[in-house]
Design a protein around this motif. Structure first.
Motif, PDB file in Angstrom:
ATOM      1  N   GLY A  11       0.884  -1.229  -0.010  1.00  0.00           N
ATOM      2  CA  GLY A  11       0.098   0.210   0.099  1.00  0.00           C
ATOM      3  C   GLY A  11       0.869   1.278  -0.012  1.00  0.00           C
ATOM      4  O   GLY A  11       0.569   2.336  -0.490  1.00  0.00           O
ATOM      5  N   ALA A  12       2.097   1.241   0.768  1.00  0.00           N
ATOM      6  CA  ALA A  12       2.709   2.458   0.775  1.00  0.00           C
ATOM      7  C   ALA A  12       3.349   2.803  -0.714  1.00  0.00           C
ATOM      8  O   ALA A  12       3.665   3.865  -0.886  1.00  0.00           O
ATOM      9  N   VAL A  13       3.894   1.669  -1.197  1.00  0.00           N
ATOM     10  CA  VAL A  13       4.671   1.800  -2.519  1.00  0.00           C
ATOM     11  C   VAL A  13       3.671   2.462  -3.557  1.00  0.00           C
ATOM     12  O   VAL A  13       3.623   3.376  -4.264  1.00  0.00           O
ATOM     13  N   ILE A  14       2.410   1.883  -3.709  1.00  0.00           N
ATOM     14  CA  ILE A  14       1.104   2.840  -4.507  1.00  0.00           C
ATOM     15  C   ILE A  14       0.699   3.965  -3.990  1.00  0.00           C
ATOM     16  O   ILE A  14       0.933   4.782  -4.928  1.00  0.00           O
ATOM     17  N   ARG A  15       0.732   4.449  -2.767  1.00  0.00           N
ATOM     18  CA  ARG A  15       0.511   5.551  -2.280  1.00  0.00           C
ATOM     19  C   ARG A  15       1.567   6.515  -2.530  1.00  0.00           C
ATOM     20  O   ARG A  15       1.474   7.686  -3.176  1.00  0.00           O
ATOM     21  N   ARG A  31      -7.649   4.992 -14.521  1.00  0.00           N
ATOM     22  CA  ARG A  31      -6.567   4.630 -15.599  1.00  0.00           C
ATOM     23  C   ARG A  31      -6.713   2.998 -15.302  1.00  0.00           C
ATOM     24  O   ARG A  31      -6.216   2.406 -16.169  1.00  0.00           O
ATOM     25  N   CYS A  32      -6.811   2.728 -14.256  1.00  0.00           N
ATOM     26  CA  CYS A  32      -6.583   1.375 -13.913  1.00  0.00           C
ATOM     27  C   CYS A  32      -8.107   0.549 -13.722  1.00  0.00           C
ATOM     28  O   CYS A  32      -8.119  -0.727 -13.609  1.00  0.00           O
ATOM     29  N   GLY A  33      -9.219   1.159 -13.870  1.00  0.00           N
ATOM     30  CA  GLY A  33     -10.593   0.479 -13.719  1.00  0.00           C
ATOM     31  C   GLY A  33     -10.973   0.182 -12.373  1.00  0.00           C
ATOM     32  O   GLY A  33     -12.022  -0.635 -12.014  1.00  0.00           O
ATOM     33  N   VAL A  55       0.718  -5.487 -12.593  1.00  0.00           N
ATOM     34  CA  VAL A  55       1.485  -5.020 -13.380  1.00  0.00           C
ATOM     35  C   VAL A  55       1.049  -3.927 -14.291  1.00  0.00           C
ATOM     36  O   VAL A  55       1.827  -2.911 -14.432  1.00  0.00           O
ATOM     37  N   ARG A  56      -0.184  -3.914 -14.525  1.00  0.00           N
ATOM     38  CA  ARG A  56      -0.802  -2.884 -15.249  1.00  0.00           C
ATOM     39  C   ARG A  56      -0.927  -1.474 -14.142  1.00  0.00           C
ATOM     40  O   ARG A  56      -0.576  -0.444 -14.799  1.00  0.00           O
ATOM     41  N   MET A  57      -0.995  -1.695 -13.256  1.00  0.00           N
ATOM     42  CA  MET A  57      -0.944  -0.500 -12.252  1.00  0.00           C
ATOM     43  C   MET A  57       0.421   0.047 -12.005  1.00  0.00           C
ATOM     44  O   MET A  57       0.567   1.268 -11.954  1.00  0.00           O
ATOM     45  N   ALA A  58       1.522  -0.703 -12.238  1.00  0.00           N
ATOM     46  CA  ALA A  58       2.943  -0.237 -12.097  1.00  0.00           C
ATOM     47  C   ALA A  58       3.047   0.541 -13.349  1.00  0.00           C
ATOM     48  O   ALA A  58       3.744   1.547 -13.362  1.00  0.00           O
ATOM     49  N   GLU A  59       2.556   0.176 -14.749  1.00  0.00           N
ATOM     50  CA  GLU A  59       2.664   1.093 -15.906  1.00  0.00           C
ATOM     51  C   GLU A  59       1.933   2.229 -15.605  1.00  0.00           C
ATOM     52  O   GLU A  59       2.631   3.256 -16.012  1.00  0.00           O
ATOM     53  N   PRO A  64       8.803   0.397 -11.726  1.00  0.00           N
ATOM     54  CA  PRO A  64       8.869  -0.967 -12.303  1.00  0.00           C
ATOM     55  C   PRO A  64       8.025  -2.067 -11.957  1.00  0.00           C
ATOM     56  O   PRO A  64       7.798  -1.886 -10.471  1.00  0.00           O
ATOM     57  N   PRO A  65       7.496  -3.037 -12.520  1.00  0.00           N
ATOM     58  CA  PRO A  65       6.635  -3.951 -11.734  1.00  0.00           C
ATOM     59  C   PRO A  65       7.125  -4.782 -10.737  1.00  0.00           C
ATOM     60  O   PRO A  65       6.522  -4.980  -9.786  1.00  0.00           O
TER      61      PRO A  65
END
Length: 431
Positions: A11-15, A31-33, A55-59, A64-65
């Motif tokens: 969660g922290a990486v995403i945030r 963007r991610c649905g 992987v798509r969220m990383a994009e 990097p995924p």
């Protein structure tokens, strides 16, 4: 303790990445649905996307995924999981080729993370298409009449929302269509190219519904085959599915440009090409709305509405027919995307979904209606619309986007009778 740290890291990486990208939760969700509230739950480790969605969220975040895969390892705690993906898109032709030949070639193993057999067993109709598109089954040429019949049967399966049947049919159909096209010459080759384009359009349609990366490859091949056919209708159909893959990763402006350019090339005086032109403009309207361009989106809808009043019903299009009902469904969807779902309530009240032409189309109309009520905070009407989707097309309600909507409703503030059982039945919640 190790498991807790892994969950917190994810969660922290995403945030943190979202903050660095200067995206709001709503923007990342678009963007991610996901909805903004779903992104919030992901960032607080209450909701976990599956491996391909990671992987798509990383994009989307431009990281990097591996950063996300490392924090989403096998020892993570059990949290609510929704299999939501997001097809990648490239505006630039060079980068698009890199995607097609690079990331997708490894998609079935490193991105999806399961073999074709186990993926198919998981109930994902598009599972394995990435592998199939890079290694079509060996096949012999068949008579064009037989190939046309087989493609029509595949289209019938799509319109009936029998996506598992379609997923089983497509590999053999594509192999036979490629072999038939390669063996043909002259006008027969053009005819075979048109049929091949339609087979690839169906492949792209199925992959897009399942948020599979295969949509890019299939749409690209559909357009190449369509252009080789020299026939405008397949070119329009293929352009539409290619534009959808572009829009879904935020390249809405390029999608609108492609669609309006192709629409301008179609003869509005001939019924069939005029009908395809209308479907292109409907998709362009939705794409413009995805970019927040309200005036362009509504103007395109108004233009199509004026056109369809003069058109008889034309069958044979893949997912959208040029009818007044289709314009109304798209208008509801456009208003949802623009953030003004209240404006769609009156339209939905006058829409007779039961008279629409196929289970797939009726399910799509109920889906947009469910999204409208969800945006308005009416959980019971949202669930009622989702139940209609299930009644029309049981496989449609198991799509990643519908499972995400179900999960979002499940964890929302309103308590809705029967929702938990529905979520388990449709795969939005583990049993």
């Amino acid at each position: 303790m190790g498991q807790t740290m892994e969950s917190e890291d994810f969660g922290a990486v995403i945030r943190g990445a979202r903050g660095s990208a200067r995206l709001t939760q709503a923007q990342l969700g678009t963007r991610c649905g996901y909805s903004a509230s779903a992104i919030s739950r992901i960032e607080s480790n209450k909701l976990r996307p599956d491996c391909s969605a990671v992987v798509r969220m990383a994009e989307a975040l431009g990281i990097p995924p591996e950063r996300l895969r490392g924090s989403a390892g096998p020892n993570r705690p059990a949290v609510a999981t929704v299999a939501v993906g997001w097809p990648m898109d490239e505006e630039d032709a060079v980068r698009r080729r890199e995607l097609l030949t690079g990331a997708l070639a490894a998609g079935a193993t490193s991105i999806v993370g399961v073999g074709t057999a186990s993926a198919a067993a998981s109930g994902r109709p598009a599972a394995g298409l990435e592998d199939v598109l890079f290694r079509l089954p060996a096949a012999e040429p068949v008579p064009l009449s037989l190939l046309t019949t087989r493609t029509a049967l595949a289209r019938r399966a799509f319109r009936a929302a029998r996506y598992t049947d379609l997923g089983h049919t497509l590999p053999g159909l594509l192999g036979a269509a490629e072999a038939t096209r390669d063996a043909a010459t002259g006008r027969a080759r053009q005819h075979a190219s048109a049929v091949l384009a339609r087979a690839y359009v169906l492949t792209a349609e199925l992959a897009a519904k399942q948020h599979s990366e295969a949509a890019w490859v299939a749409a690209d091949r559909a357009l190449s085959a369509a252009r080789a056919s020299g026939t405008p209708v397949p070119v329009g159909e293929a352009s539409r599915v290619l534009a959808i893959t572009m829009r879904r990763s935020g390249r809405w402006a390029s999608a609108v440009h492609l669609l309006t350019r192709e629409a301008a090339d179609l003869d509005s005086g001939e019924e069939r090409t005029a009908a395809v032109r209308a479907t292109l403009l409907l998709t362009a309207a939705y794409s413009a709305a995805s970019g927040g361009n309200r005036s362009a989106a509504l103007a395109l809808l108004d233009e199509v509405e004026g056109d369809v009043e003069r058109l008889p019903e034309v069958s044979g299009l893949f997912t959208v027919e040029a009818t007044r009902a289709q314009v109304d469904v798209y208008r509801i969807g456009v208003l949802n995307v623009l953030g003004t779902p209240d404006e769609g309530v009156r339209i939905a009240a006058g829409l007779n979904i039961g008279f629409m032409s196929s289970p797939e189309r009726r399910a799509r109309a109920w889906t947009d209606t469910a999204r409208m009520w969800h945006a308005l905070g009416d959980g019971r009407r949202t669930f009622a619309a989702l139940r209609h989707v299930e009644q029309e097309a049981p496989q449609e309600v198991r799509r990643p986007a519908l499972r995400a909507l179900t999960s979002d409703l499940l964890y929302g503030p309103a308590r809705v009778d029967g929702l938990r059982e529905f979520a388990v039945r449709t795969g939005a919640l583990a049993a």
